[in-house]
Enzyme design. Structure first.
Site, PDB file in Angstrom:
ATOM      1  N   GLU A 255      22.757 -36.324  -4.206  1.00  0.00           N
ATOM      2  CA  GLU A 255      22.094 -35.363  -3.317  1.00  0.00           C
ATOM      3  C   GLU A 255      21.148 -34.580  -4.203  1.00  0.00           C
ATOM      4  O   GLU A 255      21.592 -33.793  -5.031  1.00  0.00           O
ATOM      5  CB  GLU A 255      23.120 -34.430  -2.664  1.00  0.00           C
ATOM      6  CG  GLU A 255      24.082 -35.114  -1.716  1.00  0.00           C
ATOM      7  CD  GLU A 255      23.393 -35.772  -0.544  1.00  0.00           C
ATOM      8  OE1 GLU A 255      22.220 -35.457  -0.264  1.00  0.00           O
ATOM      9  OE2 GLU A 255      24.022 -36.646   0.086  1.00  0.00           O
ATOM     10  N   CYS A 294      18.820 -26.476  -1.467  1.00  0.00           N
ATOM     11  CA  CYS A 294      18.171 -27.785  -1.555  1.00  0.00           C
ATOM     12  C   CYS A 294      17.444 -28.114  -0.255  1.00  0.00           C
ATOM     13  O   CYS A 294      16.527 -28.914  -0.243  1.00  0.00           O
ATOM     14  CB  CYS A 294      19.220 -28.848  -1.842  1.00  0.00           C
ATOM     15  SG  CYS A 294      20.588 -28.783  -0.682  1.00  0.00           S
TER      16      CYS A 294
HETATM   17  P1  NAP Z   1      20.828 -29.927 -12.434  1.00  0.00           P
HETATM   18  O1  NAP Z   1      20.234 -29.200 -13.561  1.00  0.00           O
HETATM   19  O2  NAP Z   1      20.310 -31.267 -12.131  1.00  0.00           O
HETATM   20  O3  NAP Z   1      22.392 -29.986 -12.730  1.00  0.00           O
HETATM   21  C1  NAP Z   1      23.285 -30.527 -11.782  1.00  0.00           C
HETATM   22  C2  NAP Z   1      24.603 -30.851 -12.450  1.00  0.00           C
HETATM   23  O4  NAP Z   1      24.426 -31.956 -13.333  1.00  0.00           O
HETATM   24  C3  NAP Z   1      25.173 -29.724 -13.287  1.00  0.00           C
HETATM   25  O5  NAP Z   1      26.571 -29.662 -13.055  1.00  0.00           O
HETATM   26  C4  NAP Z   1      24.908 -30.193 -14.691  1.00  0.00           C
HETATM   27  O6  NAP Z   1      25.837 -29.638 -15.585  1.00  0.00           O
HETATM   28  C5  NAP Z   1      25.104 -31.672 -14.550  1.00  0.00           C
HETATM   29  N1  NAP Z   1      24.567 -32.491 -15.635  1.00  0.00           N
HETATM   30  C6  NAP Z   1      23.362 -32.442 -16.210  1.00  0.00           C
HETATM   31  N2  NAP Z   1      23.264 -33.367 -17.182  1.00  0.00           N
HETATM   32  C7  NAP Z   1      24.452 -34.019 -17.219  1.00  0.00           C
HETATM   33  C8  NAP Z   1      24.972 -35.079 -18.004  1.00  0.00           C
HETATM   34  N3  NAP Z   1      24.256 -35.675 -18.947  1.00  0.00           N
HETATM   35  N4  NAP Z   1      26.232 -35.502 -17.764  1.00  0.00           N
HETATM   36  C9  NAP Z   1      26.981 -34.943 -16.793  1.00  0.00           C
HETATM   37  N5  NAP Z   1      26.531 -33.919 -16.027  1.00  0.00           N
HETATM   38  C10 NAP Z   1      25.281 -33.471 -16.237  1.00  0.00           C
HETATM   39  O7  NAP Z   1      20.718 -29.088 -11.082  1.00  0.00           O
HETATM   40  P2  NAP Z   1      20.982 -27.533 -10.859  1.00  0.00           P
HETATM   41  O8  NAP Z   1      19.923 -26.790 -11.601  1.00  0.00           O
HETATM   42  O9  NAP Z   1      22.401 -27.184 -11.091  1.00  0.00           O
HETATM   43  O10 NAP Z   1      20.743 -27.424  -9.301  1.00  0.00           O
HETATM   44  C11 NAP Z   1      19.501 -27.216  -8.710  1.00  0.00           C
HETATM   45  C12 NAP Z   1      18.954 -28.497  -8.151  1.00  0.00           C
HETATM   46  O11 NAP Z   1      19.917 -29.105  -7.306  1.00  0.00           O
HETATM   47  C13 NAP Z   1      17.747 -28.279  -7.261  1.00  0.00           C
HETATM   48  O12 NAP Z   1      16.762 -29.201  -7.622  1.00  0.00           O
HETATM   49  C14 NAP Z   1      18.245 -28.522  -5.847  1.00  0.00           C
HETATM   50  O13 NAP Z   1      17.260 -28.991  -4.975  1.00  0.00           O
HETATM   51  C15 NAP Z   1      19.339 -29.518  -6.064  1.00  0.00           C
HETATM   52  N6  NAP Z   1      20.362 -29.428  -5.028  1.00  0.00           N
HETATM   53  C16 NAP Z   1      20.494 -30.436  -4.130  1.00  0.00           C
HETATM   54  C17 NAP Z   1      21.461 -30.351  -3.141  1.00  0.00           C
HETATM   55  C18 NAP Z   1      21.646 -31.453  -2.111  1.00  0.00           C
HETATM   56  O14 NAP Z   1      22.646 -31.428  -1.404  1.00  0.00           O
HETATM   57  N7  NAP Z   1      20.747 -32.372  -2.004  1.00  0.00           N
HETATM   58  C19 NAP Z   1      22.319 -29.250  -3.079  1.00  0.00           C
HETATM   59  C20 NAP Z   1      22.160 -28.252  -4.022  1.00  0.00           C
HETATM   60  C21 NAP Z   1      21.176 -28.353  -5.005  1.00  0.00           C
HETATM   61  P3  NAP Z   1      25.489 -29.338 -17.127  1.00  0.00           P
HETATM   62  O15 NAP Z   1      24.324 -28.417 -17.104  1.00  0.00           O
HETATM   63  O16 NAP Z   1      26.749 -28.752 -17.662  1.00  0.00           O
HETATM   64  O17 NAP Z   1      25.169 -30.610 -17.801  1.00  0.00           O
END
Ligand code: NAP
Length: 677
Positions: A255, A294
């Site tokens: 997502e 999102c």
């Molecule tokens: P993000 O930076 O992509 O991080 C998402 C998750 O991925 C975090 O828990 C992060 O934890 C983890 N992650 C990153 N690299 C990883 C790796 N190498 N191995 C395992 N885990 C890893 O996103 P965010 O900044 O938290 O959230 C904002 C984004 O999410 C926005 O772009 C928004 O549009 C999107 N979003 C989408 C939805 C939906 O339902 N479609 C819902 C909410 C948000 P770590 O930093 O600890 O690695």
């Protein structure tokens, strides 16, 4: 506070301080966390062998009841999470989406599962499929729980909803979860997990939590596991090509972010209710959660001639919006999650400003009420206005904060094309009171969206909001949105189970699934099966009643009593040239009614009610003078876990004197359990 992970049945802290979490509004450190030293392989193994085994031993309804109890307990304790939720920058209204929204989602999915799925271990998917002429070899699609674990990798913006909307369907599907929350807001997720574990409604191993760096967690996923990722498209790209995921063929659902649009219909100009609703929705989307949703509207697609009016109305509505400490009652826009996130939004706005004019807000200036602008991560709501609708950045740069861009279109074809330029979105909305506009936009944009939300004056009060995923409707979207498909009622549950095509003799498939299929052994019982309690009824219990002749007088009496004088039943001349009736025929409903009169067990007993029937098919025509025989076979039992009764489905077939099938259907009844009957 040093956060603890819940791993292999105990709370534990990792060594060191990998992650530091700050209050979004004050900058004060709230918690630290580390996953160093955790046995990631052991955690996944514990989920599969302890949690998975316990969940699979339960039926679908037993698991759904556990989710219901978990949700009820969380609802009773929801105020306990208020302080931590404020620390994420969320206002009280934002918290409702995250905390209450997540709990309600779990509750709705539990109730949907108990209403729509049988209380069984294996779920039939559709009717049996004939694979041989004589019916001795058939096929049946079934769902059963995967024997792996769901690894949740979650985004920071919904620390509670984001976990519960995945946890609930996974639990009901019989799949344990390991939750890895985003580091920025992990303390809130951890508090909710602690409450769930303390309440004790889930079997051990059904839920574990890893706070801190994900480390080599994903190195241990296997072929039966599911990685359920929520976050940015960029992170998803890295994770879905993780070597372990590729090697094992692990199911990866994503997502992601998306550039969602809201289209104002050309009919919905200033002065119409749709115009006002549109402006209200755009403002609500920009301000809720400080725009960190999102599903937030990023692209405000408006007919060129209404551009000024929309810009003015949004400006007027935003003028009174208070940005400030989320703990204050009149704050509408709380803080961004971190100053890093605020700076990322500033950067994205700088990129957008190369293609659009910033007409509302200033990325570098805000005076938050009750808070220090330098210590907290505050941003004023910002609206840009583009002239060139097709500048690629408008359709690709996600400013994940209180930001949207007004983009003009010249006609509806262009609006449709612009909606698609987002390359796949979670949700799009349309504000119109013109049916032809609705038809054109749906036809042109449905393929680009996971959800299309239409609003006119009639739903001003009842509509659920552009940005709110509904538990019973699909959440996810194609392309850039990740291609995932969550929620959607039972769809979200079945999505986490394995569908298998079972092929074989009906008796073996019946034995394997607990649901009787035509051709399997049946037992004509001495006691009428409808006189038996839920426990006494055995799958395959059968009663055969008939033959009963149906005369022309019966047909006429039925026509007179019901008022159904359709010519095929009543007028021999009119039916003479009918393409497939060779004369007057009995009403289909006459056959059903007579069948009910034939198989009924009239005295008061365990059978409580008739709930309806499924899959009714009429076969060969039934003529006056023909005789009908009814065969009723107990097909499936679904005892309610929390009621003194359960549902029984009966395979029902009506045949004529030549054994040809005249009608078949599944009869649904409610039958009392023994101690209640
Ligand atoms: P993000 O930076 O992509 O991080 C998402 C998750 O991925 C975090 O828990 C992060 O934890 C983890 N992650 C990153 N690299 C990883 C790796 N190498 N191995 C395992 N885990 C890893 O996103 P965010 O900044 O938290 O959230 C904002 C984004 O999410 C926005 O772009 C928004 O549009 C999107 N979003 C989408 C939805 C939906 O339902 N479609 C819902 C909410 C948000 P770590 O930093 O600890 O690695």
């Amino acid at each position: 506070m040093k956060l603890e992970s819940y791993a292999q049945g105990r709370w534990t802290t990792g060594s060191g301080e990998q992650v530091q979490m700050r209050d979004a509004a004050t900058g004060v450190v709230v918690a630290t966390a580390s996953s160093e030293g955790l046995d990631f392989g052991g955690i996944l193994d514990h989920a599969r062998t302890v949690g998975g085994a316990a969940l699979r031993a339960m039926t679908v309804h037993e698991r759904a009841v556990a989710v219901k109890e978990m949700a009820a307990d969380l609802m009773a304790h929801r105020e306990d999470f208020a302080d931590l939720s404020y620390a994420t920058g969320a206002t009280a209204a934002d918290r409702q989406y995250d905390v209450e929204g997540g709990i309600i989602t779990a509750r709705v999915l539990s109730s949907t599962a108990r209403q729509q799925l049988p209380n069984a271990h294996v779920i039939h998917d559709g009717p049996p499929v004939g694979l041989s002429r004589d019916g001795s070899f058939i096929g049946q699609h079934v769902y059963s729980p995967r024997r792996g674990v769901m690894v949740q990798i979650n985004a920071y913006n919904f620390p509670v909803w984001g976990m519960l909307e995945k946890l609930a369907p996974a639990l009901i599907a019989g799949v344990p979860s390991v939750v890895k929350p985003a580091p920025q807001t992990a303390y809130l997720t951890a508090a909710v997990v602690r409450r769930i574990i303390q309440a004790g409604h889930l079997p051990e191993g059904a839920l574990q939590l890893v706070v801190g760096d994900p480390g080599e967690l994903l190195d241990h996923v296997g072929s039966q596991d599911v990685v359920a990722f929520t976050g940015s498209a960029a992170t998803a790209r890295t994770l879905k090509t993780h070597p372990a995921i590729l090697a094992a063929g692990t199911q990866f659902s994503a997502e992601q972010d998306s550039l969602n649009c809201a289209i104002l219909g050309p009919d919905a100009g200033p002065g119409t209710p749709e115009f006002d609703l549109y402006v209200r929705e755009v403002v609500a989307e920009i301000t809720a959660k400080a725009g960190q949703r999102c599903t937030c509207i990023r692209r405000v697609l408006v007919p060129r001639q209404h551009g000024d009016a929309v810009a003015d109305a949004i400006g007027a509505a935003l003028a009174d919006v208070v940005v400030g400490d989320p703990r204050l009652e009149d704050t509408r826009v709380g803080a961004m999650v971190t100053t890093q996130q605020r700076d990322a939004v500033r950067e994205a706005v700088a990129t957008l400003r190369r293609h659009a004019e910033l007409i509302i807000g200033d990325p570098d200036h805000v005076e938050p009420r009750g808070a220090d602008a330098d210590a907290g991560a505050f941003l004023a709501p910002m609206v840009l206005r583009a002239d060139d609708a097709w500048a690629p950045a408008l359709h690709s740069v996600e400013a994940f904060g209180p930001v949207a861009t007004i983009i003009p279109f010249d006609d509806l074809d262009e609006a449709v094309a612009l909606a698609g330029a987002g390359d796949g979105s979670l949700v799009g909305s349309l504000f119109t009171n013109d049916r032809t506009v609705a038809a054109q936009v749906v036809a042109g944009t449905a393929a680009h969206h996971g959800r299309l939300h239409m609003v006119n004056r009639d739903v001003a009060r009842s509509q659920s909001g552009h940005g709110s995923p509904m538990p019973t409707m699909v959440h996810g979207g194609p392309g850039r949105a990740g291609g995932g498909e969550e929620l959607g009622g039972v769809r979200g549950i079945l999505h986490l189970m394995q569908r298998t095509a079972l092929q074989g003799p009906p008796s073996l498939i019946t034995a394997a699934t607990g649901t009787w299929l035509p051709g399997a052994d049946a037992t004509v019982t001495e006691v009428h099966p409808m006189a038996k309690t839920l426990e006494e009824i055995a799958i395959g219990d059968q009663v055969v009643i008939g033959p009963r002749e149906v005369t022309l007088a019966d047909i006429e009496a039925f026509a007179h009593s019901t008022g159904d004088h359709f010519y095929a039943h009543m007028d021999a001349d009119a039916v003479a040239d009918h393409p497939f009736f060779e004369g007057r025929v009995a009403h289909g409903y006459l056959l059903l009614s007579y069948a009910a009169g034939m198989f009924v067990h009239a005295p008061k007993g365990p059978l409580l009610a008739n709930q309806g029937l499924n899959d009714l098919h009429f076969g060969v025509p039934f003529y006056p003078g023909d005789t009908m025989t009814v065969t009723l076979t107990a097909k499936q039992k679904s005892p309610r876990t929390d009621q003194p009764y359960g549902e029984v489905r009966w395979d029902t077939r009506i045949t004529n004197q030549e054994g040809q099938e005249v009608a078949s259907y599944e009869l649904l009844t409610v039958v009392a359990k023994g101690d209640a009957g």
